[in-house]
Motif scaffolding. Sequence first.
Motif, short mmCIF file in Angstrom:
data_model
loop_
_atom_site.label_atom_id
_atom_site.label_comp_id
_atom_site.label_asym_id
_atom_site.label_seq_id
_atom_site.Cartn_x
_atom_site.Cartn_y
_atom_site.Cartn_z
N GLY A 5 0.81 -1.21 0.00
CA GLY A 5 0.00 0.00 0.00
C GLY A 5 0.85 1.26 0.00
O GLY A 5 2.03 1.25 0.33
N PHE A 6 0.20 2.35 -0.36
CA PHE A 6 0.91 3.62 -0.49
C PHE A 6 1.40 4.15 0.85
O PHE A 6 2.49 4.71 0.95
CB PHE A 6 0.01 4.65 -1.18
N ARG A 7 0.61 3.98 1.89
CA ARG A 7 1.00 4.49 3.21
C ARG A 7 2.28 3.83 3.72
O ARG A 7 3.20 4.50 4.18
CB ARG A 7 -0.13 4.29 4.22
N HIS A 8 2.35 2.51 3.63
CA HIS A 8 3.56 1.81 4.08
C HIS A 8 4.76 2.14 3.19
O HIS A 8 5.89 2.26 3.68
CB HIS A 8 3.33 0.30 4.10
N ILE A 11 6.08 5.49 4.31
CA ILE A 11 6.87 5.35 5.54
C ILE A 11 8.25 4.80 5.20
O ILE A 11 9.27 5.27 5.73
CB ILE A 11 6.14 4.47 6.56
N LEU A 12 8.31 3.83 4.29
CA LEU A 12 9.57 3.24 3.89
C LEU A 12 10.50 4.27 3.26
O LEU A 12 11.64 4.44 3.68
CB LEU A 12 9.35 2.08 2.92
N TYR A 13 10.01 4.98 2.24
CA TYR A 13 10.92 5.90 1.55
C TYR A 13 11.28 7.11 2.41
O TYR A 13 12.40 7.61 2.33
CB TYR A 13 10.45 6.29 0.16
N CYS A 14 10.37 7.56 3.26
CA CYS A 14 10.72 8.67 4.16
C CYS A 14 11.80 8.25 5.16
O CYS A 14 12.73 9.02 5.44
CB CYS A 14 9.49 9.18 4.90
N SER A 15 11.72 7.04 5.67
CA SER A 15 12.75 6.58 6.61
C SER A 15 14.08 6.35 5.89
O SER A 15 15.14 6.62 6.45
CB SER A 15 12.30 5.32 7.34
N MET A 16 14.05 5.89 4.63
CA MET A 16 15.28 5.72 3.87
C MET A 16 15.95 7.08 3.62
O MET A 16 17.16 7.22 3.79
CB MET A 16 14.99 5.03 2.53
N ILE A 17 15.16 8.06 3.24
CA ILE A 17 15.69 9.40 2.99
C ILE A 17 16.23 10.00 4.28
O ILE A 17 17.31 10.58 4.31
CB ILE A 17 14.61 10.29 2.35
N ASP A 18 15.48 9.83 5.36
CA ASP A 18 15.88 10.39 6.66
C ASP A 18 17.18 9.77 7.16
O ASP A 18 18.11 10.46 7.56
CB ASP A 18 14.75 10.18 7.66
N ARG A 19 17.26 8.46 7.10
CA ARG A 19 18.47 7.78 7.57
C ARG A 19 19.65 7.97 6.62
O ARG A 19 20.80 7.91 7.02
CB ARG A 19 18.20 6.29 7.77
N GLY A 20 19.36 8.22 5.37
CA GLY A 20 20.42 8.43 4.40
C GLY A 20 21.13 9.76 4.54
O GLY A 20 22.29 9.89 4.16
N THR A 21 20.46 10.76 5.12
CA THR A 21 21.10 12.06 5.28
C THR A 21 21.93 12.13 6.56
O THR A 21 22.85 12.94 6.64
CB THR A 21 20.08 13.22 5.31
N GLY A 42 15.93 5.83 -1.54
CA GLY A 42 14.66 6.32 -1.01
C GLY A 42 13.96 7.25 -1.98
O GLY A 42 12.74 7.18 -2.16
N VAL A 43 14.73 8.11 -2.64
CA VAL A 43 14.15 9.01 -3.63
C VAL A 43 13.61 8.20 -4.81
O VAL A 43 12.53 8.50 -5.34
CB VAL A 43 15.19 10.05 -4.11
N PHE A 44 14.32 7.16 -5.21
CA PHE A 44 13.84 6.31 -6.31
C PHE A 44 12.52 5.63 -5.94
O PHE A 44 11.58 5.60 -6.74
CB PHE A 44 14.90 5.25 -6.65
N GLN A 47 9.75 8.22 -6.13
CA GLN A 47 9.35 8.53 -7.50
C GLN A 47 8.47 7.42 -8.09
O GLN A 47 7.48 7.70 -8.77
CB GLN A 47 10.58 8.77 -8.39
N ALA A 48 8.85 6.19 -7.83
CA ALA A 48 8.04 5.06 -8.33
C ALA A 48 6.66 5.08 -7.70
O ALA A 48 5.64 4.87 -8.38
CB ALA A 48 8.76 3.75 -8.04
N ALA A 49 6.58 5.33 -6.39
CA ALA A 49 5.29 5.37 -5.70
C ALA A 49 4.44 6.53 -6.22
O ALA A 49 3.22 6.39 -6.40
CB ALA A 49 5.51 5.50 -4.19
N ALA A 50 5.07 7.68 -6.45
CA ALA A 50 4.33 8.84 -6.95
C ALA A 50 3.78 8.59 -8.35
O ALA A 50 2.66 8.99 -8.67
CB ALA A 50 5.21 10.08 -6.95
#
Length: 105
Positions: A5-8, A11-21, A42-44, A47-50
């Motif tokens: 689902g989109f919500r999960h 959460i996945l890509y936001c945590s990847m982006i957050d931990r990546g910085t 995370g950005v990839f 983009q796929a989800a969007a």
Amino acid sequence: MDRFGFRHTTILYCSMIDRGTAPHSGQDPARGIAGLALFSSGVFVAQAAATVQTGAIAGRARSSAAGLYVTFYYLGGSAGATLTDWFWRWAAWPGCVALLEEFRY
């Protein structure tokens, strides 16, 4: 995305982006490269989800929505590259890290 689902996925890509910085602020190049790889992945995913979500929301106007999405995708990429160049000229790598941390979402 069909499975989680989109919500999960969000959460996945936001945590990847957050931990990546986080590792970028240190001086260890290996951690910086690993963090950049995690951030970029995370950005990839984002983009796929969007792209999937745009098609799902657009309904019958998928072609128009896809065209607008791609237009703003490339405009944003061009603006982001230009802005990153300015930060690089101003403060080199720490400036680029500050930019990523400020505009990561």
